[in-house]
Write an enzyme that holds these catalytic residues in place. Sequence first.
Site, PDB file in Angstrom:
ATOM      1  NE  ARG A   1      -7.194  -6.900 -20.574  1.00  0.00           N
ATOM      2  CZ  ARG A   1      -7.600  -5.845 -21.280  1.00  0.00           C
ATOM      3  NH1 ARG A   1      -6.904  -4.728 -21.243  1.00  0.00           N
ATOM      4  NH2 ARG A   1      -8.701  -5.903 -21.999  1.00  0.00           N
TER       5      ARG A   1
ATOM      6  CG  ASP B   1      -6.775   3.540 -29.246  1.00  0.00           C
ATOM      7  OD1 ASP B   1      -7.006   3.436 -30.448  1.00  0.00           O
ATOM      8  OD2 ASP B   1      -5.647   3.757 -28.781  1.00  0.00           O
TER       9      ASP B   1
ATOM     10  N   PRO C   1       0.818  -1.220   0.000  1.00  0.00           N
ATOM     11  CG  PRO C   1      -0.756  -1.545   1.694  1.00  0.00           C
ATOM     12  CD  PRO C   1       0.561  -2.050   1.191  1.00  0.00           C
TER      13      PRO C   1
ATOM     14  CD  GLU D   1       0.411  -7.372  10.946  1.00  0.00           C
ATOM     15  OE1 GLU D   1      -0.595  -6.920  10.352  1.00  0.00           O
ATOM     16  OE2 GLU D   1       0.523  -8.577  11.249  1.00  0.00           O
TER      17      GLU D   1
END
Length: 250
Positions: free
Chosen positions: A153, A168, A88, A115
Site C-alpha cells: 500500500r 503521514d 516471534p 515448532e
Amino acid sequence: MRFDVITLFPEFIRQAMAIGVVGRALDRKIIALDCWNPRDYTEDNYRTVDDRPYGGGPGMVFMIEPLRRAVQAARAVAPGNPVILLSPQGARFDQSRASSMAAGSGAIFVCGRYEGLDQRFVDHYVDEELSIGDFVLSGGELPALAVIDAVTRLLPGVLHTDASAIEDSFMDGTLDCPHYTRPEKSEEGEVPAVLLSGNHALIARWRRKQSLGATWLRRPDLLTQLNLNKVDQALLLEFMDEHKAKIGVQ
Ligand code: 58G
C-alpha cells in the site's frame, strides 16, 4: 516489486492476496507473487517435510532439504531479494521497515510451521528474521501477508489517494485522528463542528491535536520517541487540559 512466498499453504496466500488493495496491485502488475511449496521439493513417497527434534521434546521440526530447494528455486527467479523468515524471534516489523522494503525490489518470505525450522537452514539461507508482534501463531503465513500488505500500500499508484499523504499520520510516529462521514447527526451523536466549518487550517489543527492526544492517551511509548515542535507541544497541552477538565482533574 516481486514477492516470493515459501509455504505449505500456497492457496491461503494466493486467496488472501486476491482481495482488496493488494489484489488490485496484483491485477495491475504493480506487484508479482509466486508461491513455492516445500512439499513439491520432497523425494519420498509421503512427501515428508517435518521430522522429530533431536534432543527430544514435543512437536516436529521443518526439515532442511525441502526448504533449501524451495528457497533455491525462488532465488533463481528473484536474485538479490532478501530471504526473510517470519518468527516471534525476529526484529519487530513496523511502519519504518515497511517504507524501507517499499524502496527495494521485493523479498522471499519463508513461512515456518510446526515448532520451528532446523537452525542450520536459518543460519545458511535467512538474511533477516522479522516479527509482527509479541505473540505466537501456528505459521508464518499471516505475518507474511501482513508485511506484504503494509509494503504494497506504500507503492506508487496502489492507493487512489497519494500514499505519502495518508501515511503521514503514522509515518511521523503519531496515531491517526478520528474520522467521520454522513450523516451529520445520528443517534450516536454529532460530527465535531470544526469538520463542517470549511476552515481547512482549523481542521488540520484539530486533526493534529487529536492525533497527538490519542498518542498521549494510548501509546505514551510512541510519544517519548517524538521530537515535538512548539506548535505540536501547544496543541498537546491544549488536548491534555481539555481531557483533564473532562475527566474532572483540577
Ligand atoms: C523458529 C521458530 C522459526 C511469526 C518458529 C520459525 C511466525 C508469530 C510470528 C518458527 C509465527 C510473529 C513456526 C510457526 C514461526 C515458525 C511460526 N508466529 N509474531 N509462527 O510475527
